[in-house]
Scaffold this active site. Structure first.
Site, short mmCIF file in Angstrom:
data_model
loop_
_atom_site.label_atom_id
_atom_site.label_comp_id
_atom_site.label_asym_id
_atom_site.label_seq_id
_atom_site.Cartn_x
_atom_site.Cartn_y
_atom_site.Cartn_z
N LYS A 111 2.18 -0.47 6.34
CA LYS A 111 1.85 -1.87 6.00
C LYS A 111 2.42 -2.10 4.60
CE LYS A 111 -0.56 -4.79 4.33
NZ LYS A 111 0.03 -5.73 3.33
N GLU A 170 -3.46 6.67 -4.54
CA GLU A 170 -2.83 6.59 -5.86
C GLU A 170 -3.13 5.19 -6.38
OE1 GLU A 170 1.22 8.01 -5.56
OE2 GLU A 170 0.48 10.02 -5.16
N CYS A 203 2.75 1.91 -12.34
CA CYS A 203 1.39 2.43 -12.48
C CYS A 203 1.28 3.43 -13.62
CB CYS A 203 0.96 3.08 -11.18
SG CYS A 203 2.10 4.37 -10.67
N GLU A 228 -6.42 -2.97 -16.74
CA GLU A 228 -5.03 -2.79 -16.32
C GLU A 228 -4.43 -4.18 -16.13
OE1 GLU A 228 -3.96 -1.73 -12.22
OE2 GLU A 228 -2.56 -0.26 -13.03
N1 LIG Z 1 -1.26 5.59 -8.89
C1 LIG Z 1 -0.07 5.28 -8.42
O1 LIG Z 1 0.75 6.14 -8.12
C2 LIG Z 1 0.31 3.83 -8.28
C3 LIG Z 1 1.65 3.51 -8.03
C4 LIG Z 1 2.01 2.17 -7.93
C5 LIG Z 1 1.07 1.17 -8.05
N2 LIG Z 1 -0.22 1.49 -8.30
C6 LIG Z 1 -1.21 0.42 -8.48
O2 LIG Z 1 -0.98 -0.64 -7.55
C7 LIG Z 1 -1.41 -1.87 -8.09
C8 LIG Z 1 -0.35 -2.94 -7.87
O3 LIG Z 1 -0.08 -3.08 -6.51
P1 LIG Z 1 -0.70 -4.23 -5.58
O4 LIG Z 1 -1.09 -5.39 -6.42
O5 LIG Z 1 0.22 -4.41 -4.44
O6 LIG Z 1 -2.04 -3.52 -5.05
P2 LIG Z 1 -3.07 -4.10 -3.99
O7 LIG Z 1 -4.20 -3.12 -3.98
O8 LIG Z 1 -3.38 -5.52 -4.23
O9 LIG Z 1 -2.30 -4.07 -2.61
C9 LIG Z 1 -1.73 -2.90 -2.10
C10 LIG Z 1 -1.67 -2.98 -0.60
O10 LIG Z 1 -2.98 -3.00 -0.05
C11 LIG Z 1 -3.11 -4.04 0.89
N3 LIG Z 1 -4.51 -4.45 0.91
C12 LIG Z 1 -5.15 -5.28 0.04
N4 LIG Z 1 -6.47 -5.37 0.38
C13 LIG Z 1 -6.65 -4.59 1.47
C14 LIG Z 1 -7.78 -4.26 2.26
N5 LIG Z 1 -9.00 -4.76 2.00
N6 LIG Z 1 -7.62 -3.41 3.29
C15 LIG Z 1 -6.42 -2.88 3.56
N7 LIG Z 1 -5.31 -3.16 2.86
C16 LIG Z 1 -5.42 -3.99 1.80
C17 LIG Z 1 -2.14 -5.09 0.39
O11 LIG Z 1 -1.80 -5.99 1.40
C18 LIG Z 1 -0.97 -4.23 -0.06
O12 LIG Z 1 -0.16 -3.85 1.02
C19 LIG Z 1 -1.70 -1.59 -9.54
O13 LIG Z 1 -3.09 -1.45 -9.72
C20 LIG Z 1 -1.02 -0.25 -9.79
O14 LIG Z 1 -1.53 0.51 -10.83
C21 LIG Z 1 -0.61 2.81 -8.41
O1 LIG Z 2 4.65 2.50 -10.14
C1 LIG Z 2 4.37 3.61 -9.84
C2 LIG Z 2 5.31 4.65 -9.74
C3 LIG Z 2 4.90 5.76 -9.11
C4 LIG Z 2 5.78 6.84 -8.96
C5 LIG Z 2 5.61 7.77 -8.02
O2 LIG Z 2 4.68 7.72 -7.11
C6 LIG Z 2 6.51 8.89 -7.96
O3 LIG Z 2 7.39 9.03 -8.80
O4 LIG Z 2 6.36 9.68 -7.01
#
Ligand SMILES: NC(=O)c1ccc[n+]([C@@H]2O[C@H](COP(=O)([O-])OP(=O)(O)OC[C@H]3O[C@@H](n4cnc5c(N)ncnc54)[C@H](O)[C@@H]3O)[C@@H](O)[C@H]2O)c1
Ligand SMILES: O=C/C=C/C=C(\O)C(=O)O
Length: 485
Positions: free
Chosen positions: A177, A253, A287, A389
């Site tokens: 998804k 993550e 992230c 964040e």
């Molecule tokens: N730790 C990591 O490796 C990492 C990497 C990249 C991004 N992030 C985090 O991701 C965030 C940014 O991404 P975003 O805004 O797309 O995140 P988000 O949580 O809003 O959405 C991520 C995904 O989850 C889906 N989603 C949302 N609500 C849902 C639910 N209730 N049930 C199932 N699916 C659902 C969305 O449609 C989307 O595909 C930031 O907080 C960032 O720190 C973390």
């Molecule tokens: O924005 C987040 C970037 C994450 C990076 C990884 O998950 C990776 O390098 O494997």
């Protein structure tokens, strides 16, 4: 890639009636429509994945699977420019970052896990038994089954393949998804999967939104065996609740509020270079990015001035041009969120070193989701922009005097994803790295990735580790076979 984004279910592209629009981050133009998968569409995708596990895919040897994954990587490389263009259209980020970071990692994510699965040993224990004949215990790795892969928009192809690569290497089938903001590369990958002969149903894509939509339908589907998710911490909590029904495993993550720690003995130019990247790469939508910078007092003023120069040197514009070094945020909605934090910082009394608003853009880009790279100083640690964040191109910089003080400051957050430490004192680097409560620590570098290493967050930044053999822990189950001799 304009037009309609369709689902990919059981080896075929399929449409659904519900659709929603995709707008360009560059100028807010309506560039495509995206099908929104209903419960029935999700059910069809999960059924196809489940059936694929019992078909040719489930019967393949590891060597055959590995050959297929190499073929996927090679085909991504062959269609490199299409992947670059697709992701650039969705995110508005620069061609340079696509070509050098995000798209090559997509191909690499298939190769690394093909190599891991080919070389990983299994464990065996011989044991004595009262009859003197003994027994042999041997743990074999079994794929978990149908994996739901729920992805964010900030590095769509890198993050999606980081999950699909190991899931397939381990013999699972996936239903992906993608984020509603970034449908393109997951859809293009479906063509690659089909063209290299990945059997039908092994790789499925369902587009849609999160709550009360495709994301929720998928994560609450009873035949999904495990859920891997990258995204916001709050979404992780909602998915965890869905996973509790049926006791499904999760790998998360999540968000971060990462600290950069700069000691006075660092290589100053390299530290500036590193913090510039960690704060502003991908317009701060990483992230692992740094939104809190702590700088040892003797170099504080010089550091702030140098980072200001770097922030002001970015060139926003058309991402396809080599001269462009800075893109927009993902959407107007995210722009509003980031600008609300810019306002909060001003309201809470920040010194705005640079930025704080929207850059002047030429008419054709003026409606895009642009914000200025922004640096603040002089806020207390309780200020919103130091706590939350933001996921934008901004950071707060604060001076510190001692190692103990900076460790305490770095740890004063519920998040625990990553940190970057800059010093030439190796002993200190090791001490501080051991004390900052995060999953990933970089010393004199940032986002330097060896894909064999454990990757993941502490505290509210995640559950589990992915990367190298660590991914196998999630994407397989160990079955112990005890053979009495
Ligand atoms: N730790 C990591 O490796 C990492 C990497 C990249 C991004 N992030 C985090 O991701 C965030 C940014 O991404 P975003 O805004 O797309 O995140 P988000 O949580 O809003 O959405 C991520 C995904 O989850 C889906 N989603 C949302 N609500 C849902 C639910 N209730 N049930 C199932 N699916 C659902 C969305 O449609 C989307 O595909 C930031 O907080 C960032 O720190 C973390
Ligand atoms: O924005 C987040 C970037 C994450 C990076 C990884 O998950 C990776 O390098 O494997």
């Amino acid at each position: 890639m304009t037009g309609l984004y369709r689902h990919f279910i059981n080896g075929e592209f399929v449409e659904s009636e519900e659709r929603f629009p995709k707008y360009s981050p560059l100028n807010n133009a309506h560039i495509a429509d995206i099908c929104e998968a209903s419960k029935a569409d999700v059910d069809a995708a999960v059924k196809a994945a489940k059936a694929a596990m019992k078909g040719p895919w489930g019967r393949m040897t590891v060597e055959q699977r590995v050959a297929k994954l190499y073929a996927v990587a090679d085909e991504i490389t062959r269609r490199f420019d299409e992947f670059v263009a697709a992701e650039m259209q969705d995110t508005g980020q620069t061609k340079h970052v696509m070509e050098h970071v995000f798209i090559p990692r997509g191909a690499a994510n298939f190769k690394i896990f093909a190599d891991v699965i080919k070389n990983v040993p299994t464990e065996t224990f011989e044991m004595a038994t009262p009859d003197g004949r003994g027994a042999i215990n041997s743990a074999i790795r079994i794929p978990k089954g149908v994996i739901a892969v729920v992805c964010p928009w900030n590095a769509p192809f890198l993050l999606m393949t980081w999950k699909v690569g190991p899931a397939l290497a381990c013999g699972n089938a996936v239903v992906v998804k993608p984020s509603e903001e970034t449908p393109a590369t997951a859809t293009l990958l479906a063509e690659v999967m089909r063209d290299v002969g990945i059997p039908d149903g092994v790789y499925n894509v369902v587009h849609g939104l999160g709550p009360n939509s495709t994301g929720e339908f998928l994560t609450s589907h009873k035949d999904v065996d495990a859920i891997t998710f990258t995204g916001e911490t709050q979404t992780g909590a909602a998915i965890m609740a869905a996973a509790a029904k049926g006791i499904r495993d999760v790998s998360f993550e999540l968000g971060g509020k990462n600290a950069g720690i700069v000691f006075a003995d660092c290589d100053f130019d390299k530290a500036i270079e590193g913090i510039t990247r960690s704060a502003f790469l991908n317009t701060g939508q990483v992230c692992l990015g740094t939104e809190r910078v702590y700088v040892e007092r003797p170099i504080f003023d010089r550091f702030v001035a140098a980072l200001k120069d770097k922030a002001e040197a970015f060139v926003p514009g058309n991402p396809a041009l080599d001269s462009t070094t800075y893109g927009p945020l993902i959407s107007k909605e995210h722009q509003s969120k980031v600008l609300s934090y810019y306002q909060k910082a001003a309201d809470e009394g920040a010194t705005i070193v640079t930025g704080g608003g929207v850059p002047d853009m030429p008419a054709e880009l003026a409606s895009g989701a642009w914000v200025q790279p922004t640096i603040w100083t002089d806020l207390p640690e309780t200020a919103s922009v130091v706590q939350d964040e933001i996921f934008g191109p901004c950071c707060h910089i604060r001076p510190f005097d001692t190692e103990e003080e900076v460790i305490e400051l770095a740890n004063a957050t519920d998040y625990g994803l990553s940190t970057t430490i800059w010093t030439n004192d190796i002993g200190r680097a090791h001490r501080v790295a051991g004390s900052v409560e995060v999953g990933i620590t970089w010393v004199n570098s940032w986002f330097l990735r060896d894909l064999r290493t454990p990757f993941g967050g502490s505290k509210r930044s995640g559950i589990g580790r992915e990367g190298g053999v660590h991914s196998l822990e999630f994407y397989t189950e160990l079955r112990n076979v005890c053979i009495k001799l």
